[in-house]
Design an enzyme around this catalytic site. Structure first.
Site, PDB file in Angstrom:
ATOM      1  N   ARG A   1      55.729  52.563 -74.357  1.00  8.79           N
ATOM      2  CA  ARG A   1      56.437  51.963 -75.486  1.00  8.79           C
ATOM      3  C   ARG A   1      55.531  51.748 -76.699  1.00  8.79           C
ATOM      4  O   ARG A   1      55.677  50.781 -77.439  1.00  8.79           O
ATOM      5  CB  ARG A   1      57.086  50.640 -75.076  1.00  8.79           C
TER       6      ARG A   1
ATOM      7  N   SER B   1      66.894  46.427 -74.451  1.00  6.90           N
ATOM      8  CA  SER B   1      65.907  45.591 -73.762  1.00  6.90           C
ATOM      9  C   SER B   1      65.173  44.701 -74.753  1.00  6.90           C
ATOM     10  O   SER B   1      64.657  45.174 -75.766  1.00  6.90           O
ATOM     11  CB  SER B   1      64.891  46.459 -73.011  1.00  6.90           C
TER      12      SER B   1
ATOM     13  N   GLU C   1      60.183  43.803 -77.193  1.00  6.32           N
ATOM     14  CA  GLU C   1      60.455  45.218 -77.399  1.00  6.32           C
ATOM     15  C   GLU C   1      61.336  45.403 -78.629  1.00  6.32           C
ATOM     16  O   GLU C   1      61.241  46.403 -79.338  1.00  6.32           O
ATOM     17  CB  GLU C   1      61.129  45.838 -76.169  1.00  6.32           C
TER      18      GLU C   1
END
EC number: 1.3.1.98
Length: 328
Positions: free
Chosen positions: A180, A229, A299
């Site tokens: 990520r 998320s 996130e």
């Protein structure tokens, strides 16, 4: 909140710009949470050349912020000063095959559309995109992934425009992808990328996509106003497990709630503000830290200004946490 008209204030000559410029454009309409204040100036360029020309004429001290489809984005209620650049499907929504196993894809293409286009082309390796609620521009920057696949597995090279208006090309290696995250230049706006797949029967690809879609529909609150998320998975565990263990499943502040279905998803239940959502997220982070010692990382991208008199500190801090618990 209303910002000064940036074009008039800076005396910008935008007569040669072909894209759309809108002053004080509310961003709540383009984010999946449906919250947030205005952009001082929203620019939707016609194409890469138009974006480069606009960036070149913009004074260096004017902040520029690109946003994609608004899926994993929380815009604060005070809005975003400077220029917000939003690529649209009209200029950046193409998917074109190159050679036997490559696709050139615009940054405004939704992830799930790339999965569909790859399936029709008989190219495997893209089915995981069917489960990601975002666009290719964001996927390129954050190495978006799901179900065992990541952007770094299929991306070959990308094209972008720098803050100075230079068109550049970067390879997969240039971005140093990891979980990520990437080392992509912060001031470069991605406009398209080339992806590499592998020949595969369309029926097999569609079976993979169906499995991804079914899992998402069963496990995630996809029909709610959410941003995907909320927190990254910490090493060795899952964010939702830590949120659940800290007693935050279903936790609600104002109109913002941690989903009962998947407690790593925040939901706007109908009348949430950006403040409600961010305060909820920091409350969850504080409680997880107190319970397990794990400092969850966001996130979801949180951007813009807090309204006057509002402050939401990371992990809230002792006094703010006590106040939030009392309000909840």
């Amino acid at each position: 909140m209303t910002f000064p008209d940036l074009v008039a204030e800076r005396g910008l000559d935008v007569s040669g710009i072909r894209g759309k410029l809108t002053a004080n454009q509310p961003l709540s309409a383009v984010t999946w949470f449906r919250v947030g204040g205005p952009a001082q100036l929203l620019f939707q360029p016609a194409d890469t050349e138009d974006l480069a020309n606009f960036m070149a004429l913009l004074p260096e001290d004017v902040p520029v912020l690109p946003i994609g489809l608004g899926s994993n984005l929380l815009v604060r209620d005070g809005g975003i000063p400077g220029v917000v650049v939003r690529l649209t499907g009209r200029g950046f929504g193409g998917v074109n095959r190159e050679g036997e196993s490559r696709l050139r894809v615009g940054a405004a293409v939704p992830d799930k559309r790339l999965a569909e286009e790859a399936a029709m082309a008989g190219l495997g390796g893209f089915a995981f995109y069917a489960g990601i609620p975002g666009g290719i521009g964001g996927a390129l920057r954050m190495n978006a992934g799901a179900h065992g696949g990541e952007t770094r597995d299929v991306m070959v090279e990308l094209t972008g425009v720098t803050r100075q208006g230079e068109v550049v090309r970067l390879s997969n290696a240039d971005l140093d992808y990891r979980y990520r995250h990437s080392d992509a230049p912060a001031d470069t706006i991605f406009t398209e990328a080339v992806f590499q797949g592998e020949p595969k029967a369309e029926a097999d690809i569609r079976a993979e996509m169906q499995a991804v879609t079914e899992h998402r529909e069963k496990a995630q609150p996809i029909r709610e106003k959410t941003g995907g998320s909320t927190f990254k998975n910490p090493p060795g565990t899952s964010a939702w497990k830590e949120v659940d263990a800290a007693g935050c499943r279903g936790l609600q502040i104002g109109g913002a709630r941690m989903s009962d279905m998947h407690c790593n998803f925040m939901i706007n239940t109908g009348d949430a503000t950006a403040e409600d959502l961010e305060r909820l997220g920091e409350t969850v982070r504080a409680r997880v830290l107190a319970h397990s010692g794990i400092a969850l990382e966001w996130e979801i991208r949180r951007l813009g200004l807090f309204p006057q008199g509002v402050e939401i500190r990371p992990f809230l801090g002792e006094r703010a946490e006590q106040e939030t618990m009392a309000d909840g």
